[in-house]
Design a protein around this motif. Structure first.
Motif, PDB file in Angstrom:
ATOM      1  N   LEU A   1       0.837  -1.207   0.000  1.00 24.44           N
ATOM      2  CA  LEU A   1       0.000   0.000   0.000  1.00 24.44           C
ATOM      3  C   LEU A   1       0.876   1.263   0.000  1.00 24.44           C
ATOM      4  O   LEU A   1       0.884   2.029   0.972  1.00 24.44           O
ATOM      5  CB  LEU A   1      -0.906  -0.009   1.254  1.00 24.44           C
ATOM      6  CG  LEU A   1      -1.788  -1.262   1.408  1.00 24.44           C
ATOM      7  CD1 LEU A   1      -2.299  -1.401   2.829  1.00 24.44           C
ATOM      8  CD2 LEU A   1      -2.939  -1.204   0.427  1.00 24.44           C
ATOM      9  N   PRO A   2       1.605   1.509  -1.084  1.00 24.13           N
ATOM     10  CA  PRO A   2       2.589   2.578  -1.064  1.00 24.13           C
ATOM     11  C   PRO A   2       1.980   3.983  -0.990  1.00 24.13           C
ATOM     12  O   PRO A   2       2.649   4.923  -0.579  1.00 24.13           O
ATOM     13  CB  PRO A   2       3.340   2.385  -2.390  1.00 24.13           C
ATOM     14  CG  PRO A   2       2.404   1.625  -3.268  1.00 24.13           C
ATOM     15  CD  PRO A   2       1.569   0.783  -2.364  1.00 24.13           C
ATOM     16  N   GLY A   3       0.694   4.129  -1.361  1.00 22.76           N
ATOM     17  CA  GLY A   3       0.120   5.486  -1.411  1.00 22.76           C
ATOM     18  C   GLY A   3      -0.536   5.962  -0.119  1.00 22.76           C
ATOM     19  O   GLY A   3      -0.911   7.123  -0.002  1.00 22.76           O
ATOM     20  N   VAL A   4      -0.684   5.066   0.858  1.00 24.47           N
ATOM     21  CA  VAL A   4      -1.524   5.410   2.019  1.00 24.47           C
ATOM     22  C   VAL A   4      -0.940   6.558   2.837  1.00 24.47           C
ATOM     23  O   VAL A   4      -1.626   7.536   3.152  1.00 24.47           O
ATOM     24  CB  VAL A   4      -1.770   4.162   2.903  1.00 24.47           C
ATOM     25  CG1 VAL A   4      -2.408   4.537   4.229  1.00 24.47           C
ATOM     26  CG2 VAL A   4      -2.660   3.182   2.161  1.00 24.47           C
ATOM     27  N   MET A   5       0.347   6.464   3.174  1.00 19.98           N
ATOM     28  CA  MET A   5       0.940   7.519   4.027  1.00 19.98           C
ATOM     29  C   MET A   5       0.966   8.858   3.277  1.00 19.98           C
ATOM     30  O   MET A   5       0.699   9.906   3.868  1.00 19.98           O
ATOM     31  CB  MET A   5       2.354   7.118   4.477  1.00 19.98           C
ATOM     32  CG  MET A   5       2.371   6.018   5.514  1.00 19.98           C
ATOM     33  SD  MET A   5       1.435   6.406   7.014  1.00 19.98           S
ATOM     34  CE  MET A   5       2.654   7.319   7.930  1.00 19.98           C
ATOM     35  N   THR A   6       1.252   8.817   1.988  1.00 22.59           N
ATOM     36  CA  THR A   6       1.265  10.056   1.197  1.00 22.59           C
ATOM     37  C   THR A   6      -0.126  10.683   1.198  1.00 22.59           C
ATOM     38  O   THR A   6      -0.284  11.904   1.314  1.00 22.59           O
ATOM     39  CB  THR A   6       1.640   9.739  -0.274  1.00 22.59           C
ATOM     40  OG1 THR A   6       2.617   8.729  -0.274  1.00 22.59           O
ATOM     41  CG2 THR A   6       2.097  10.954  -1.030  1.00 22.59           C
ATOM     42  N   ASN A   7      -1.108   9.827   1.071  1.00 23.22           N
ATOM     43  CA  ASN A   7      -2.487  10.326   1.053  1.00 23.22           C
ATOM     44  C   ASN A   7      -2.855  10.982   2.382  1.00 23.22           C
ATOM     45  O   ASN A   7      -3.496  12.040   2.414  1.00 23.22           O
ATOM     46  CB  ASN A   7      -3.422   9.156   0.746  1.00 23.22           C
ATOM     47  CG  ASN A   7      -4.738   9.644   0.204  1.00 23.22           C
ATOM     48  OD1 ASN A   7      -4.800  10.738  -0.371  1.00 23.22           O
ATOM     49  ND2 ASN A   7      -5.786   8.880   0.395  1.00 23.22           N
ATOM     50  N   LEU A   8      -2.418  10.368   3.477  1.00 25.43           N
ATOM     51  CA  LEU A   8      -2.717  10.945   4.795  1.00 25.43           C
ATOM     52  C   LEU A   8      -1.993  12.283   4.977  1.00 25.43           C
ATOM     53  O   LEU A   8      -2.539  13.216   5.569  1.00 25.43           O
ATOM     54  CB  LEU A   8      -2.349   9.958   5.907  1.00 25.43           C
ATOM     55  CG  LEU A   8      -3.299   8.748   6.009  1.00 25.43           C
ATOM     56  CD1 LEU A   8      -2.754   7.714   6.992  1.00 25.43           C
ATOM     57  CD2 LEU A   8      -4.697   9.187   6.431  1.00 25.43           C
ATOM     58  N   THR A   9      -0.778  12.375   4.438  1.00 30.10           N
ATOM     59  CA  THR A   9      -0.061  13.655   4.511  1.00 30.10           C
ATOM     60  C   THR A   9      -0.848  14.718   3.735  1.00 30.10           C
ATOM     61  O   THR A   9      -0.971  15.863   4.168  1.00 30.10           O
ATOM     62  CB  THR A   9       1.351  13.506   3.888  1.00 30.10           C
ATOM     63  OG1 THR A   9       1.981  12.414   4.545  1.00 30.10           O
ATOM     64  CG2 THR A   9       2.180  14.759   4.028  1.00 30.10           C
ATOM     65  N   ARG A  10      -1.407  14.318   2.629  1.00 28.16           N
ATOM     66  CA  ARG A  10      -2.204  15.240   1.792  1.00 28.16           C
ATOM     67  C   ARG A  10      -3.457  15.704   2.559  1.00 28.16           C
ATOM     68  O   ARG A  10      -3.815  16.881   2.538  1.00 28.16           O
ATOM     69  CB  ARG A  10      -2.577  14.508   0.495  1.00 28.16           C
ATOM     70  CG  ARG A  10      -3.436  15.239  -0.447  1.00 28.16           C
ATOM     71  CD  ARG A  10      -2.634  16.018  -1.492  1.00 28.16           C
ATOM     72  NE  ARG A  10      -3.520  16.885  -2.257  1.00 28.16           N
ATOM     73  CZ  ARG A  10      -3.622  18.185  -2.079  1.00 28.16           C
ATOM     74  NH1 ARG A  10      -2.880  18.814  -1.187  1.00 28.16           N
ATOM     75  NH2 ARG A  10      -4.463  18.905  -2.797  1.00 28.16           N
ATOM     76  N   VAL A  11      -4.096  14.755   3.246  1.00 24.71           N
ATOM     77  CA  VAL A  11      -5.283  15.112   4.052  1.00 24.71           C
ATOM     78  C   VAL A  11      -4.889  16.159   5.083  1.00 24.71           C
ATOM     79  O   VAL A  11      -5.574  17.171   5.290  1.00 24.71           O
ATOM     80  CB  VAL A  11      -5.874  13.859   4.757  1.00 24.71           C
ATOM     81  CG1 VAL A  11      -6.939  14.243   5.770  1.00 24.71           C
ATOM     82  CG2 VAL A  11      -6.431  12.881   3.736  1.00 24.71           C
ATOM     83  N   SER A  12      -3.748  15.933   5.702  1.00 23.68           N
ATOM     84  CA  SER A  12      -3.268  16.838   6.732  1.00 23.68           C
ATOM     85  C   SER A  12      -2.998  18.235   6.149  1.00 23.68           C
ATOM     86  O   SER A  12      -3.366  19.259   6.736  1.00 23.68           O
ATOM     87  CB  SER A  12      -2.001  16.204   7.299  1.00 23.68           C
ATOM     88  OG  SER A  12      -1.568  16.890   8.367  1.00 23.68           O
ATOM     89  N   GLU A  13      -2.406  18.269   4.960  1.00 25.87           N
ATOM     90  CA  GLU A  13      -2.127  19.564   4.316  1.00 25.87           C
ATOM     91  C   GLU A  13      -3.433  20.290   3.957  1.00 25.87           C
ATOM     92  O   GLU A  13      -3.546  21.502   4.139  1.00 25.87           O
ATOM     93  CB  GLU A  13      -1.310  19.355   3.036  1.00 25.87           C
ATOM     94  CG  GLU A  13       0.131  18.989   3.311  1.00 25.87           C
ATOM     95  CD  GLU A  13       0.838  18.411   2.085  1.00 25.87           C
ATOM     96  OE1 GLU A  13       2.012  18.042   2.229  1.00 25.87           O
ATOM     97  OE2 GLU A  13       0.209  18.295   1.001  1.00 25.87           O
ATOM     98  N   CYS A  14      -4.388  19.523   3.462  1.00 25.27           N
ATOM     99  CA  CYS A  14      -5.685  20.140   3.111  1.00 25.27           C
ATOM    100  C   CYS A  14      -6.349  20.705   4.364  1.00 25.27           C
ATOM    101  O   CYS A  14      -6.936  21.796   4.327  1.00 25.27           O
ATOM    102  CB  CYS A  14      -6.614  19.121   2.461  1.00 25.27           C
ATOM    103  SG  CYS A  14      -6.082  18.635   0.821  1.00 25.27           S
ATOM    104  N   ALA A  15      -6.256  19.950   5.475  1.00 23.48           N
ATOM    105  CA  ALA A  15      -6.856  20.441   6.721  1.00 23.48           C
ATOM    106  C   ALA A  15      -6.179  21.740   7.151  1.00 23.48           C
ATOM    107  O   ALA A  15      -6.837  22.666   7.650  1.00 23.48           O
ATOM    108  CB  ALA A  15      -6.732  19.388   7.812  1.00 23.48           C
ATOM    109  N   ASN A  16      -4.861  21.842   6.931  1.00 25.73           N
ATOM    110  CA  ASN A  16      -4.161  23.087   7.281  1.00 25.73           C
ATOM    111  C   ASN A  16      -4.675  24.246   6.437  1.00 25.73           C
ATOM    112  O   ASN A  16      -4.855  25.355   6.951  1.00 25.73           O
ATOM    113  CB  ASN A  16      -2.653  22.929   7.082  1.00 25.73           C
ATOM    114  CG  ASN A  16      -2.042  22.026   8.140  1.00 25.73           C
ATOM    115  OD1 ASN A  16      -2.685  21.722   9.145  1.00 25.73           O
ATOM    116  ND2 ASN A  16      -0.819  21.578   7.920  1.00 25.73           N
ATOM    117  N   SER A  17      -4.915  23.979   5.156  1.00 28.99           N
ATOM    118  CA  SER A  17      -5.452  25.050   4.300  1.00 28.99           C
ATOM    119  C   SER A  17      -6.854  25.443   4.751  1.00 28.99           C
ATOM    120  O   SER A  17      -7.171  26.634   4.850  1.00 28.99           O
ATOM    121  CB  SER A  17      -5.538  24.603   2.845  1.00 28.99           C
ATOM    122  OG  SER A  17      -4.295  24.201   2.405  1.00 28.99           O
ATOM    123  N   ASN A  18      -7.691  24.452   5.031  1.00 33.66           N
ATOM    124  CA  ASN A  18      -9.043  24.769   5.543  1.00 33.66           C
ATOM    125  C   ASN A  18      -8.935  25.591   6.815  1.00 33.66           C
ATOM    126  O   ASN A  18      -9.687  26.541   7.028  1.00 33.66           O
ATOM    127  CB  ASN A  18      -9.813  23.483   5.880  1.00 33.66           C
ATOM    128  CG  ASN A  18     -10.347  22.792   4.645  1.00 33.66           C
ATOM    129  OD1 ASN A  18     -10.309  23.347   3.561  1.00 33.66           O
ATOM    130  ND2 ASN A  18     -10.848  21.581   4.822  1.00 33.66           N
TER     131      ASN A  18
END
Ligand code: SAM
Length: 383
Positions: free
Chosen positions: A72-89
């Motif tokens: 599952l190579p994309g999972v951690m990257t995806n969670l980092t992306r969620v975190s970045e989006c939350a920072n923008s929100n």
């Protein structure tokens, strides 16, 4: 009441006027203050809340056997992306809340009793997330199709009933109860009508104050700069419970409700209010489902009527139904990338309060007043 129809500020800033609800003993004031600060906390703790969810998801993932993680190579990257989006929100949410503390013309909420105590709950966080989705519905490019299906039928009907070649539209008054983030009301005002939105949720009020008064530029949200209303436009927002705030008889040419009537404890109370406040000859335009807001809520009055029952009551009040479409498919804050998509099969109608107060052979409605709903008197009353 007199101040609630305040005109726009010179730079087109919309007034927000917190309408005082009848009961005002000290305890009520304290509860309302606490409610206000609880919503402020929800905005302030959003980032921490999302980061905690992300951390939990990361922990779960890292607890998997290494060979499973390797699949599952994309999972951690995806969670980092969620975190970045939350920072923008979060940047937007903090700007909203910082502009909200003194937003009402006629009420201040004072200092918090215990600034160290976070008042918000998971329930509040869900409300905040719904408010973020409402931004997409009302003010993003992504929301355009949804706005076209929900707001355009109402706007087109207003233009058909009050065309600018037959009316001085700058004298036609339109009320939008349950205005959310204000886009429908704003569009109506942009066409030159006098338009007032009414809303009682602090989440929506904080956010619409920001988007309507503080957004200097167009961004992904808002896609369109809300302050770009023509200088002559007459647009305002009023805070408070629709059925409590609007009591002046015969005062509106049009009431436009979109996804609103099912927010009632007692929908007959809303119909009664609309009947009362419309001028003789005025029209009520409605679009929405009947997904009763208080359904299944313990200790809440929730009268869940079918459309047939509601229509019969509307006619008994004396309304004449001029347009009716019982099947208008729409979405509400749809995420088209989700695997779960809801389509609402909405009802749309135009009901006119006749010019003559004479119908069914009677000169006056002769209806008993609808039972007064027991409005929530706990601290949730404004959400
Ligand atoms: C489902 S949303 C619809 C918002 C908007 N009309 C739209 O179509 O996007 C219903 C809105 O009505 C507001 N509302 C519910 N009860 C209300 C009341 N008694 N008075 C004023 N607003 C109310 C809610 O806070 C919410 O923003």
């Amino acid at each position: 009441m007199a101040e609630k129809t305040e005109k726009c500020l010179p730079e087109n800033e919309q007034f927000f006027h917190k309408e005082r609800i009848k009961y005002s003993p000290e305890e009520e004031a304290r509860l309302e203050r606490e409610h206000f600060w609880r919503i402020v906390d929800a905005f302030r703790y959003y980032r921490i809340h999302v980061q905690e969810m992300v951390k939990r998801a990361e922990r779960q993932f890292l607890s998997l056997p290494k060979e499973h993680q390797a699949l599952l190579p994309g999972v951690m990257t995806n969670l980092t992306r969620v975190s970045e989006c939350a920072n923008s929100n979060d940047e937007v949410l903090q700007a909203i809340v910082n502009n909200s503390i003194h937003m009402f013309e006629n009420i201040e909420y004072g200092d918090r009793e215990d600034p160290r105590r976070c008042l918000s709950s998971t329930f509040d966080m869900d409300k905040l997330k719904s408010t973020i989705k409402q931004f997409v519905r009302d003010w993003s490019e992504t929301g355009q199709a949804e706005r076209d299906s929900c707001y355009q039928p109402i706007i087109q009907e207003i233009q058909r009933l009050f065309p600018s070649d037959r009316y001085d539209v700058s004298t036609v008054t339109v009320l939008v109860p349950g205005a959310g983030l204000g886009r429908l009301a704003w569009e109506i005002a942009r066409l030159g009508y006098i338009c007032q939105g009414n809303e009682w949720s602090f989440y929506m009020l904080f956010s619409s104050n920001f988007v309507l008064n503080r957004c200097e530029k167009s961004h992904p949200i808002p896609r369109r700069k809300p302050q770009s209303l023509p200088p002559s436009s007459d647009f305002s927002m009023v805070a408070g419970d629709f059925a409590e705030v609007y009591t002046e008889p015969d005062s509106w040419d049009c009431v436009a409700t979109c996804f609103f009537i099912d927010t009632a404890h007692n929908v007959i109370e809303y119909i009664e209010t609309i009947w009362k406040i419309l001028k003789p000859g005025g029209v009520w335009i409605n679009l929405g489902p009947l997904l009763y807001h208080f359904e299944n809520m313990a200790n809440e009055l929730s009268v869940e009527l079918s459309y047939e029952d509601i229509k019969a009551a509307i006619v008994k009040f004396g309304f004449q139904i001029e347009v009716e479409n019982e099947s208008v498919p729409t979405t509400y804050t749809e995420n088209d990338r989700s695997m779960l998509l809801y389509v609402y099969d909405c009802v749309f109608f135009v009901a006119r309060k006749p010019e003559e107060k004479q119908y069914n052979g009677l000169t006056e409605p002769g209806l008993p007043p609808a039972a007064k709903s027991a409005r929530r008197e706990d601290i949730d009353q404004l959400t």
